[in-house]
Design a protein around this motif. Structure first.
Motif, PDB file in Angstrom:
ATOM      1  N   MET A 103       0.825  -1.199   0.000  1.00 52.21           N
ATOM      2  CA  MET A 103       0.000   0.000   0.000  1.00 52.21           C
ATOM      3  C   MET A 103       0.862   1.252   0.000  1.00 52.21           C
ATOM      4  N   GLU A 104       1.998   1.202   0.720  1.00 53.29           N
ATOM      5  CA  GLU A 104       2.907   2.345   0.740  1.00 53.29           C
ATOM      6  C   GLU A 104       3.488   2.599  -0.647  1.00 53.29           C
ATOM      7  N   GLU A 105       3.838   1.533  -1.362  1.00 51.54           N
ATOM      8  CA  GLU A 105       4.425   1.670  -2.699  1.00 51.54           C
ATOM      9  C   GLU A 105       3.415   2.174  -3.727  1.00 51.54           C
ATOM     10  N   LEU A 106       2.144   1.824  -3.511  1.00 49.76           N
ATOM     11  CA  LEU A 106       1.090   2.261  -4.441  1.00 49.76           C
ATOM     12  C   LEU A 106       0.466   3.587  -4.033  1.00 49.76           C
ATOM     13  N   TRP A 107       0.967   4.203  -2.967  1.00 48.56           N
ATOM     14  CA  TRP A 107       0.253   5.335  -2.381  1.00 48.56           C
ATOM     15  C   TRP A 107       0.144   6.541  -3.325  1.00 48.56           C
ATOM     16  N   ALA A 108       1.078   6.708  -4.228  1.00 51.93           N
ATOM     17  CA  ALA A 108       0.999   7.856  -5.144  1.00 51.93           C
ATOM     18  C   ALA A 108      -0.326   7.875  -5.905  1.00 51.93           C
ATOM     19  N   PHE A 109      -0.894   6.709  -6.167  1.00 50.29           N
ATOM     20  CA  PHE A 109      -2.157   6.622  -6.910  1.00 50.29           C
ATOM     21  C   PHE A 109      -3.366   6.794  -5.997  1.00 50.29           C
ATOM     22  N   ASN A 110      -3.119   7.034  -4.708  1.00 49.76           N
ATOM     23  CA  ASN A 110      -4.187   7.349  -3.759  1.00 49.76           C
ATOM     24  C   ASN A 110      -4.176   8.819  -3.358  1.00 49.76           C
ATOM     25  N   GLU A 111      -3.279   9.602  -3.940  1.00 46.14           N
ATOM     26  CA  GLU A 111      -3.201  11.021  -3.617  1.00 46.14           C
ATOM     27  C   GLU A 111      -4.371  11.776  -4.256  1.00 46.14           C
ATOM     28  N   GLU A 112      -4.871  12.781  -3.541  1.00 44.62           N
ATOM     29  CA  GLU A 112      -6.025  13.560  -4.021  1.00 44.62           C
ATOM     30  C   GLU A 112      -5.696  14.319  -5.301  1.00 44.62           C
TER      31      GLU A 112
END
Length: 408
Positions: A208-217
């Motif tokens: 989840m940390e590695e994919l977090w950029a795609f969870n940014e607003e």
């Protein structure tokens, strides 16, 4: 022995040095339930941590608040990291929080859920905003890391399925603090090209940390504002990011995204061949039908003898002319007879006709017609109009006759 008296400020400063230098209080983790929460307009957070028996005042400054992935709220259980010090003005000690995370729930997971709920309430995930993907795109943008396995999979699948398409790679960072900004810049740059039909945004699997950029607003809003249809292909099939919900289409993997954006050229060729056969069959049927209609037209009486219609019309015109001549002749004869009749009547009323029967007109010197002997006197000169001339005479005698009238 005389002891020096300290000021209140000196006492508070001394206590502050002791608290900060304490190895436990200088770096402490405190768990509790948040209350009296206030997010000040300055960007600082003020709240209280409490348990069943006690409470401690807390403050978190703006520079640390901006690093949080989630927003705390009233009643949430937290683990706060920071140090204990004293607020010199009031002489009260408080916990200066540098970081926090939800108790029993990961901070990233909470931040993900909070942003998902926020964007969902705004309607950004609504299907009415999803753009239709073209069936056969001309140019496809790929927004991903240029060194990852995802880009190799995407290019390989696309060229295998539809080698005629043009690909344009926008290299970006897909993890780390600068990744979100890199992705947003690539999306904005992609929208400057009017010939790009579809964009694939994504990367391979990870935590989840590695994919977090795609969870940014900001990434979610850049995808939503893009006029180019975007396919999200982040991680594995079980990975869901905010980008997946905002994108016009979600693909479970980068390879699946490549299969979704282009058709299989073999299927297109089969379809074209089938369509060609159906078209030729339909054309043959139509040609046969038109040939039959043409044959019927060729054998039609009107096309065999086209001048007969003209001759029939000419004959009809001749008949009309004959009827018109007969009508005009009869009309002329009738008018001639009627004219003779009217002439005879008019001639009967003419003075000349009266003269021809021996009658004449008598006038006096004033040229007035004499109708009665009462108008005549002896020795008067009268004029008598005859059919062939005029006579002047003198009155030598007047005899008036009495007329008897019989009453009926």
């Amino acid at each position: 022995m005389q002891i020096k008296a300290l000021s209140i400020s000196e006492v508070n400063q001394y206590i502050k040095r002791i608290l900060i230098s304490d190895p436990i209080l200088g770096h402490i983790h405190v768990k509790g339930e948040i209350s009296n929460y206030k997010f000040h307009s300055s960007g600082h957070m003020y709240f209280t941590l409490k348990d069943q028996n006690s409470r401690i005042n807390c403050v978190m400054f703006k520079s640390n608040c901006e690093k949080l992935k989630f927003l705390p709220n009233e009643g949430m259980s937290l683990i706060c990291k920071g140090y204990v010090s004293i607020y010199e003005r009031d002489g009260q000690y408080q916990l200066y929080v540098t970081d926090m995370e939800p108790l029993g729930l990961g901070a990233l997971h909470l931040a993900y859920q909070q942003l998902k709920d926020k964007l969902d309430k705004e309607g950004i995930f609504d299907i009415k905003y999803k753009k239709q993907l073209p069936y056969i795109p001309r140019k496809i943008a790929i927004i991903t890391s240029p060194t990852g396995a995802a880009i190799r999979d995407i290019i390989s699948v696309i060229f295998r399925r539809f080698p005629k398409v043009e690909l344009c790679v926008f290299p970006v960072l897909v993890q780390g603090e600068a990744a979100a900004t890199s992705i947003v810049n690539a999306i904005n740059l992609c929208n400057r090209f009017s010939d790009i039909d579809i964009a694939i945004i994504g990367r391979g699997g990870g935590s989840m940390e590695e994919l977090w950029a795609f969870n940014e607003e900001k990434v979610a809003r850049a995808i939503f504002n893009s006029h180019v249809p975007i396919v999200s292909a982040v991680g594995h099939e079980t990975d869901f990011t905010i980008a997946d919900f905002v994108a016009d289409l979600r693909a479970p993997t980068p390879s699946a995204a490549a299969e979704l954006v282009v058709p299989n050229i073999l299927n297109i060729k089969d379809y074209m061949n089938s369509a060609k056969k159906r078209l030729l069959y339909s054309m043959n049927i139509k040609i046969n039908e038109l040939e039959q209609r043409l044959s019927l037209i060729e054998n039609n009486y009107f096309f065999k003898y086209p001048l007969n219609q003209i001759y029939d019309k000419q004959q009809y015109i001749d008949e009309l002319l004959q009827r018109l001549n007969r009508y005009l002749k009869a009309k002329i004869e009738f008018n001639e007879r009627h004219l003779m009749y009217l002439g005879e009547r008019l001639n009967g009323l003419s003075p000349l006709s009266v003269f021809s029967r021996g009658y004449s007109i008598v006038r006096d010197e004033k040229n007035q017609i004499i109708k009665s002997v009462d108008q005549v006197r002896m020795d008067r000169i009268l004029s008598i109009d005859l059919i062939d001339g005029e006579i002047s005479c003198r009155v030598i005698k007047c005899i008036k006759e009495e007329k008897a009238f019989v009453k009926s």
